[in-house]
Write a protein that holds these residues in place. Structure first.
Motif, PDB file in Angstrom:
ATOM      1  N   ILE A  40       6.202 -20.077  -1.055  1.00 29.31           N
ATOM      2  CA  ILE A  40       4.856 -19.592  -0.766  1.00 29.31           C
ATOM      3  C   ILE A  40       3.828 -20.705  -0.959  1.00 29.31           C
ATOM      4  N   GLN A  57       4.099 -23.236   1.811  1.00 24.43           N
ATOM      5  CA  GLN A  57       3.517 -22.688   3.038  1.00 24.43           C
ATOM      6  C   GLN A  57       1.999 -22.743   2.993  1.00 24.43           C
ATOM      7  N   GLN A  58       1.426 -22.423   1.827  1.00 21.74           N
ATOM      8  CA  GLN A  58      -0.032 -22.463   1.681  1.00 21.74           C
ATOM      9  C   GLN A  58      -0.567 -23.888   1.814  1.00 21.74           C
ATOM     10  N   GLU A  74      -0.467 -25.003   5.403  1.00 22.85           N
ATOM     11  CA  GLU A  74      -1.531 -24.342   6.159  1.00 22.85           C
ATOM     12  C   GLU A  74      -2.877 -24.997   5.880  1.00 22.85           C
ATOM     13  N   MET A  75      -3.112 -25.359   4.621  1.00 22.07           N
ATOM     14  CA  MET A  75      -4.356 -26.056   4.282  1.00 22.07           C
ATOM     15  C   MET A  75      -4.456 -27.387   5.017  1.00 22.07           C
ATOM     16  N   THR A 103      -2.700 -25.700  -5.996  1.00 23.83           N
ATOM     17  CA  THR A 103      -1.346 -25.184  -6.192  1.00 23.83           C
ATOM     18  C   THR A 103      -1.214 -24.483  -7.542  1.00 23.83           C
ATOM     19  N   ILE A 145      -2.712 -21.101  -7.114  1.00 25.17           N
ATOM     20  CA  ILE A 145      -1.859 -20.194  -6.342  1.00 25.17           C
ATOM     21  C   ILE A 145      -0.779 -19.591  -7.217  1.00 25.17           C
ATOM     22  N   GLN A 154      -2.526 -11.008   0.508  1.00 18.93           N
ATOM     23  CA  GLN A 154      -2.728 -11.273   1.922  1.00 18.93           C
ATOM     24  C   GLN A 154      -3.550 -10.193   2.616  1.00 18.93           C
ATOM     25  N   LEU A 195      -2.518 -16.471   8.490  1.00 21.17           N
ATOM     26  CA  LEU A 195      -2.195 -16.547   7.081  1.00 21.17           C
ATOM     27  C   LEU A 195      -3.468 -16.711   6.270  1.00 21.17           C
ATOM     28  N   LYS A 196      -3.593 -15.930   5.220  1.00 15.78           N
ATOM     29  CA  LYS A 196      -4.750 -15.988   4.336  1.00 15.78           C
ATOM     30  C   LYS A 196      -4.468 -16.954   3.197  1.00 15.78           C
ATOM     31  N   LEU A 197      -5.394 -17.858   2.956  1.00 15.14           N
ATOM     32  CA  LEU A 197      -5.244 -18.796   1.869  1.00 15.14           C
ATOM     33  C   LEU A 197      -5.535 -18.103   0.544  1.00 15.14           C
ATOM     34  N   ILE A 198      -4.626 -18.222  -0.381  1.00 15.41           N
ATOM     35  CA  ILE A 198      -4.767 -17.564  -1.683  1.00 15.41           C
ATOM     36  C   ILE A 198      -5.695 -18.385  -2.574  1.00 15.41           C
TER      37      ILE A 198
END
Length: 321
Positions: A36, A39-40, A43-44, A231, A234, A297, A318-321
């Protein structure tokens, strides 16, 4: 990227332990969290590269990354504080290298912890003689004008208030966890607080994050430090949300009687005098992390506007946490 999996199991276990989890976490759980987080981060980097291309450059900047989390004002404020103290520490180190060790020791404490609990490596504190530099952002209203209004010492904005509330909540949680620890246990807890994806692991983190694959931009130290901060955030949010999910599940099991209900036995709510001791707390599992990620999410209220209108094969980003 498959060969990069499993490199941060120890760091994830330490971060989860600080966030309230037990020290014994299954490999399946840490692997899911690492996937996860990876993946985040990818995406960033992808979105930051797009923002940099809109500005006509190929190299992403720190503002591109901060812009991605601009709606989470408390997190932005904690990140700006982190960068400010990082600059103070760097200045103190440069002063020390130039022979100003005595002066730096008076104004800066390198052994103090980060004022925001759970944001990675310690970055030090200062006394009232030095004032840390404020990290400005290009979309702040104050940046639109050539002349700046002098800051007041008692001036606090809403972002700082939200950051203070979140920091106090984490400090209270840490105080409850460490209240019954002995010196050895507290030392282990303090070491776990320093866990980081990036601290002294810059090259490994760049390969794991996909630099050179997801983006051609070569990251500087500030980019790596910001990603290390995010990170950590997250993992903390996933762990805290997973603990809430597990608490609801455990409460439901206690109320329903668990496995004893299947045998037709009614379990007592309160433990009796001769009841055996309760089992030790079990760690969160992969299903709790999966449910926590699903909850995180969920779109915000403004994102759900007109969501009832048919849009064909619509897939939410995808939503950034």
């Amino acid at each position: 990227m498959a060969e990069n999996k499993g490199k941060y199991r120890t760091e994830i276990q330490q971060m989860m332990f600080v966030s309230g989890e037990t020290a014994d976490v299954a490999l399946e759980t840490t692997s899911m969290i690492e996937s996860i987080v990876q993946q985040q981060v990818m995406e960033m980097l992808t979105r930051a590269t797009v923002l940099a291309a809109r500005r006509g450059v190929r190299t992403i900047s720190t503002d591109d990354l901060i812009f991605l989390i601009r709606h989470d004002r408390a997190k932005v404020s904690r990140l700006r504080t982190f960068l400010s103290w990082k600059d103070v520490r760097k200045s103190a180190k440069d002063s020390d290298d130039k022979g100003g060790a005595d002066a730096a020791a008076d104004d800066f404490d390198l052994t103090a912890n980060d004022p925001t609990l759970g944001t990675g490596p310690s970055v030090g504190t200062r006394n009232s003689k030095n004032k840390k530099a404020k990290v400005g952002l290009p979309w702040d209203v104050s940046s639109f004008y050539s002349e700046q209004v002098p800051e007041r010492e008692d001036e606090e904005d809403e972002e700082e208030d939200e950051m203070t509330a979140a920091t106090l909540a984490r400090l209270k949680q840490a105080d409850e966890r460490t209240k019954g620890m002995n010196a050895e246990e507290y030392l282990h807890f303090s070491e776990c607080r320093q866990a980081s994806f990036t601290f002294r692991k810059g090259k490994r983190f760049r390969e794991w994050a996909g630099f050179g694959v997801v983006t051609d931009s070569k990251p500087n130290d500030d980019i790596v430090d910001i990603l290390g901060f995010l990170t950590y955030e997250i993992v903390t949010l996933l762990t805290e949300e997973a603990l809430k999910v597990k608490a609801i599940e455990d409460a439901h099991k206690r109320e329903s009687g668990g496995d004893e209900e299947k045998r037709g036995k009614k379990r007592r709510r309160e433990p009796g005098l001769f009841d055996p001791p309760e089992e030790a707390r079990t760690p969160v599992g992969a299903r709790h992390i999966q449910e926590a990620f699903r909850r995180l999410q969920q779109p915000d209220l403004k994102s759900r506007y007109l969501s009832h209108v048919p849009k064909g094969n619509f897939q939410r980003t995808l939503k950034l946490i």
